[in-house]
Write a protein that holds these residues in place. Sequence first.
Motif, short mmCIF file in Angstrom:
data_model
loop_
_atom_site.label_atom_id
_atom_site.label_comp_id
_atom_site.label_asym_id
_atom_site.label_seq_id
_atom_site.Cartn_x
_atom_site.Cartn_y
_atom_site.Cartn_z
N LYS B 8 32.72 28.28 6.80
CA LYS B 8 33.85 27.52 7.32
C LYS B 8 33.71 27.17 8.79
CE LYS B 8 36.66 29.40 3.71
NZ LYS B 8 37.21 30.66 3.20
N GLY B 9 32.68 27.74 9.39
CA GLY B 9 32.50 27.49 10.82
C GLY B 9 32.35 26.01 11.12
N SER B 10 31.52 25.34 10.34
CA SER B 10 31.30 23.92 10.62
C SER B 10 32.55 23.10 10.32
CB SER B 10 30.11 23.41 9.81
OG SER B 10 30.26 23.75 8.45
N ALA B 11 33.36 23.60 9.38
CA ALA B 11 34.61 22.91 9.06
C ALA B 11 35.57 22.95 10.25
CB ALA B 11 35.26 23.53 7.83
N VAL B 12 35.54 24.05 10.98
CA VAL B 12 36.40 24.15 12.17
C VAL B 12 35.99 23.10 13.18
CG1 VAL B 12 37.06 25.62 14.12
CG2 VAL B 12 36.86 26.61 11.83
N TYR B 13 34.69 23.00 13.40
CA TYR B 13 34.22 22.00 14.35
C TYR B 13 34.54 20.59 13.87
CZ TYR B 13 31.37 19.14 17.36
OH TYR B 13 30.98 18.18 18.25
N ALA B 14 34.30 20.33 12.60
CA ALA B 14 34.53 19.00 12.04
C ALA B 14 35.99 18.60 12.18
CB ALA B 14 34.10 18.97 10.58
N ALA B 15 36.88 19.55 11.90
CA ALA B 15 38.32 19.27 11.98
C ALA B 15 38.71 18.92 13.42
CB ALA B 15 39.12 20.46 11.49
#
Lengths: 130, 130
Positions: B8-15
């Motif tokens: 989910k780390g990349s999802a945080v950045y993407a968001a």
Amino acid sequence: METKYARKGSAVYAALAATKLHPSADTLYRDLQKVYPSISRTTVYANLTKLREEGSVICVGVVDGRERFDANTSPHPHFICDQCGTVLDVEGLPKPPSLDRQAEEHNPIHVSYHELVFRGLCDACAACEK
Amino acid sequence: METKYARKGSAVYAALAATKLHPSADTLYRDLQKVYPSISRTTVYANLTKLREEGSVICVGVVDGRERFDANTSPHPHFICDQCGTVLDVEGLPKPPSLDRQAEEHNPIHVSYHELVFRGLCDACAACEK
DNA sequence: TTCGTTGCAAACATTTTGCAGTTTC
DNA sequence: GAAACTGCAAAATGTTTGCAACGAA
């Protein structure tokens, strides 16, 4: 002679006006304790809130989760050390011409003032880095 | 298909990269919940901390006690509405000439960058004031 | 099997609030 | 007596930490 319920509001302002360290509420509380051993944090917070509402005190930023206050309410630039959290006034900068109006021109905003904060290391912390 | 332990780390950045609202950790958490119902606040905080250490995310200020983040790490001025807390990018300002070097000249500081934050009311809040 | 990621619960730190006693006017 | 001030204790809030389970390499 201190009584338990002496008026301490003006002491909060005086303590803030007497320093250039832009202290936090807690630092102010510890300083005031030396003169008013019975003072409570609640009183410091209450008076900071009141002074801020009156406009006689401003918050110049939040450093490490603590609000830092200033009795010098005229807008002026600050410096915050990224390492030790020291907050300093920045001197000797030319006044930029009506930056606020310029910002309003190209953005859907109504500006009342701006804050300029420099970040980096203070002399002491820069020396330690070497 | 979402598994409990999807990355989910990349999802945080993407968001964060997908919005211009300079959200708080909690706002980001609520946004991500729509896609990852099992995500936890801890994960959002952990990844924001990591991204910040990496330098791929910055904190643009603290509004109402909440840190506000930005995936646009190039220094640029912001506006904060004193009423609703909206954080906007400010466009159309001329680049001031080496303000950082000027500040260093008259002060015992080592500047790596500066933050310029305008304060006032956004269009919506200004309309309500009338 | 080693290391990084996730999530729950608990801990933390700063600030605010409820409230009752106190002082001022 | 009314209104403002003080301080204790408790609550609220945003963030961090301890830790165990899981996943990737």
